[in-house]
Design a protein around this motif. Sequence first.
Motif, PDB file in Angstrom:
ATOM      1  N   LEU B 316       0.969  -1.296  -0.007  1.00  0.00           N
ATOM      2  CA  LEU B 316       0.148   0.089  -0.074  1.00  0.00           C
ATOM      3  C   LEU B 316       0.842   1.146   0.071  1.00  0.00           C
ATOM      4  O   LEU B 316       0.494   2.431  -0.705  1.00  0.00           O
ATOM      5  N   HIS B 317       1.883   1.310   0.849  1.00  0.00           N
ATOM      6  CA  HIS B 317       2.608   2.613   0.980  1.00  0.00           C
ATOM      7  C   HIS B 317       4.134   2.359   0.575  1.00  0.00           C
ATOM      8  O   HIS B 317       4.812   3.422   0.899  1.00  0.00           O
ATOM      9  N   GLY B 318       4.441   1.280   0.358  1.00  0.00           N
ATOM     10  CA  GLY B 318       6.061   1.171   0.064  1.00  0.00           C
ATOM     11  C   GLY B 318       6.424   1.680  -1.137  1.00  0.00           C
ATOM     12  O   GLY B 318       5.729   1.869  -2.117  1.00  0.00           O
ATOM     13  N   PRO B 319       7.788   1.795  -1.412  1.00  0.00           N
ATOM     14  CA  PRO B 319       8.340   2.101  -2.843  1.00  0.00           C
ATOM     15  C   PRO B 319       7.850   1.194  -3.779  1.00  0.00           C
ATOM     16  O   PRO B 319       7.583  -0.211  -3.246  1.00  0.00           O
ATOM     17  N   SER B 320       8.170   1.269  -5.131  1.00  0.00           N
ATOM     18  CA  SER B 320       7.407   0.362  -6.105  1.00  0.00           C
ATOM     19  C   SER B 320       8.039  -0.873  -6.161  1.00  0.00           C
ATOM     20  O   SER B 320       7.585  -1.846  -6.184  1.00  0.00           O
ATOM     21  N   TRP B 321       9.455  -0.851  -5.616  1.00  0.00           N
ATOM     22  CA  TRP B 321       9.920  -2.374  -5.695  1.00  0.00           C
ATOM     23  C   TRP B 321       9.603  -3.302  -4.703  1.00  0.00           C
ATOM     24  O   TRP B 321       9.251  -4.137  -4.675  1.00  0.00           O
ATOM     25  N   ALA B 322       9.350  -2.470  -3.282  1.00  0.00           N
ATOM     26  CA  ALA B 322       8.837  -2.954  -2.298  1.00  0.00           C
ATOM     27  C   ALA B 322       7.480  -3.772  -2.508  1.00  0.00           C
ATOM     28  O   ALA B 322       6.996  -4.815  -2.241  1.00  0.00           O
ATOM     29  N   ALA B 323       6.728  -2.847  -3.059  1.00  0.00           N
ATOM     30  CA  ALA B 323       5.260  -3.067  -3.683  1.00  0.00           C
ATOM     31  C   ALA B 323       5.372  -4.303  -4.668  1.00  0.00           C
ATOM     32  O   ALA B 323       4.618  -5.116  -4.334  1.00  0.00           O
ATOM     33  N   ARG B 324       6.026  -4.290  -5.486  1.00  0.00           N
ATOM     34  CA  ARG B 324       6.244  -5.340  -6.523  1.00  0.00           C
ATOM     35  C   ARG B 324       6.636  -6.727  -5.754  1.00  0.00           C
ATOM     36  O   ARG B 324       5.878  -7.691  -5.920  1.00  0.00           O
ATOM     37  N   THR B 325       7.503  -6.667  -4.961  1.00  0.00           N
ATOM     38  CA  THR B 325       8.148  -7.918  -4.200  1.00  0.00           C
ATOM     39  C   THR B 325       7.044  -8.491  -3.425  1.00  0.00           C
ATOM     40  O   THR B 325       6.772  -9.737  -3.389  1.00  0.00           O
ATOM     41  N   ALA B 326       6.508  -7.532  -2.562  1.00  0.00           N
ATOM     42  CA  ALA B 326       5.193  -7.968  -1.694  1.00  0.00           C
ATOM     43  C   ALA B 326       4.069  -8.800  -2.545  1.00  0.00           C
ATOM     44  O   ALA B 326       3.768  -9.740  -2.446  1.00  0.00           O
TER      45      ALA B 326
END
Lengths: 224, 490
Positions: B316-326
Amino acid sequence: MNGAAEFFTTDTAAFLAGALGRTLWMTLLGCTLGFLLGGVLALVRRTRQPLLAPARLLAGLYVETFRRLPFLVILILVLFSVQAVAPGLSLLGIATIAVTLAATAYLAEIIRAGLDAVPRPQVEGAEVLGLSALDRLRFVVLPQAWGVILPPAAAFMVMFVKDTALASHLGVVELAFAGKILVNKGFSPTLGFGAVLVLYALVSWPLGRAAAHLEKKLVAPRHR
Amino acid sequence: MIRLLALLWLLLAAPLLARDLAEIRASGTLKVGVNPNFPPMSSYGPGGVLQGFDVAVAQELGRRLGVKVELVPTEAASRVPFLVSGRIDLSLGALTITPERRALIDFSVPLHSESMGVITTDRVSAARWQELDRPGITLVNMRGNQSVSVLEELLPRPRRLLVDGNADTIRAIAQGRADALVENVDFFIGFTKNYPDVRWRVLPDPIFTAWCGVGLAKGNEPLRAAVDTALIAMHQDGTVNRLWQAAYGAAMTVPVGAEQLQRAASSGAGGYRFDWQPVLAALPYLAGGALISLQIALVAFAAGSIIGLAAALARLHGPSWAARTAGFYVGAITNTPALVQIFLLYYALPEVGIMLPGIVAVMLGLTLNAGGYLADILRAGIQSVRPSEMEAADVLGLSRLDKLRHVMLPHIVATVYRPLANFFIVLVLGSSMAALFGVEELTGRAINISTANLRTIETFAVTGLIYIALTLIASALLALAGRQLFRVRA
């Protein structure tokens, strides 16, 4: 240990395709039968007839029981109960019966929630108008309940594709057991189970997307 | 369409490879699998000829069925596959009757017992095995033997001495380094002859008894009936005991009685009679397993919640790489079976040098699995907070903490409490998978018991009731906690 070159052969592919076929067969047949039987249970639980009270109780008991048993325990119980009466039935047949029993309970609950979503006054109104029970169901309840029932029922079926992996314990050569057989043949566990995981995902992901799409199409307009 | 159906049929129909009785009689030869390295069951004697109890039983069976016997050397692990593929018609080799095997093959009536009991000497004053549960005692056992873990449950107090070979166990007792051996008495008692000066004794009341039968391919009914008839006659005229005595130099510790022959015969054909006594006697053991099931579920739920919350926030709130990984993590977990995920942890990690014990692999697998599903539930909860309400809180000048406490949390809890409670129940039921990795939780213990008492339906019916009770109690407690602590109707 066999290497990747021996793994990616037509023999392995045919073997995995057969296993995938069994996984889908158990899920599809079991959930379809479970949907029909679950529908019957849900309707029985909605009846008001005093004479049907024992049937209502039994239906409720069935749903509560089978939703609180691990699927593995259901599989083992079915295997040994069926073996006593029909020793000739294949393991795939036995696993399909277990899927049906579990799916019936979960889908009965989903269908009941859908039927309950239709406002009671409408049903009572139809009753006052003199519609028979069957007609009330056909023309008043089902057209409205359908949209509430179908998305979670589809989601349940997609979920059950994965749960059938436990049938490997009976010795049904479905996808999970196929992975184990390949690993026992000498292929690396990463390769064998990895390939099986990818196959599950390839089936489950698009089906899950389709179910989610169905939900958007059928449910969202009401809440806008 | 018809082609498709035909193809489906081909995929589903199991190839029938095993030979039936008529084919065996026509060929004149019965192919019997025996373990070539298992004295005194069967081993190569002088001149490379197989001999032993199993060999004698095979010859006797062949004589009674009117066919010649061809002995096929079969390692323990190949017994079941060889039966299924029809390479052998019958399998001997102390084939314990277990639910897992019953799923793959059929069994005759029991041929002999496999009884776990105590071998000790007159130095030890104990009349029953339970009396060994005291600190002054040293039990000897073989490293890596299955009975080692069973013993920790049943006899936790004595010290342990682990040795490497069968003969070493008896030697350790003879030399006074240990007091008793708890094992399959028949397979070990022969070594006591090496120490005639020691006064050996076997305690009465075996700890538990499993039964070994003759294995056959599934659904081979006429052959099974013929073997059963021959075996029952061999039990009744004393042939089995005579052959056992000849091979082992002692009588079978727990002989196969009329009850076992009756049980096995009745379980085959319709007239199943229930017997609840064996499983009811094991209720405390099962209840202990239920606690372990609960522990597995709790660990996976707690650790999975942390992972799930992190993944939900990242999406929801992470940077795009973190959002994609999650997003990839959640997609990968929720689209594949937990069982295969644990297979991967359990069987594939050792390839890179990480050997996880069964219970750790299961807890880790269920935790990672729970993390994926909980991420979805928690994400929906966080999204349930409407932007308009957050804006209103901003206007009111609430601090960040107050916004979290008074605006966000009530919404989130109301949205997620019920799905979280449901998911906990899913985890309790899912923890039964641990049984497939040798963990002795509720289902694992049920499998242990039913292997010994052959009362599988009764055992699993009671096990099912325990699961129902367990989840009903958990649901009730969760609903109560929801009402009292969070004012949520769950």
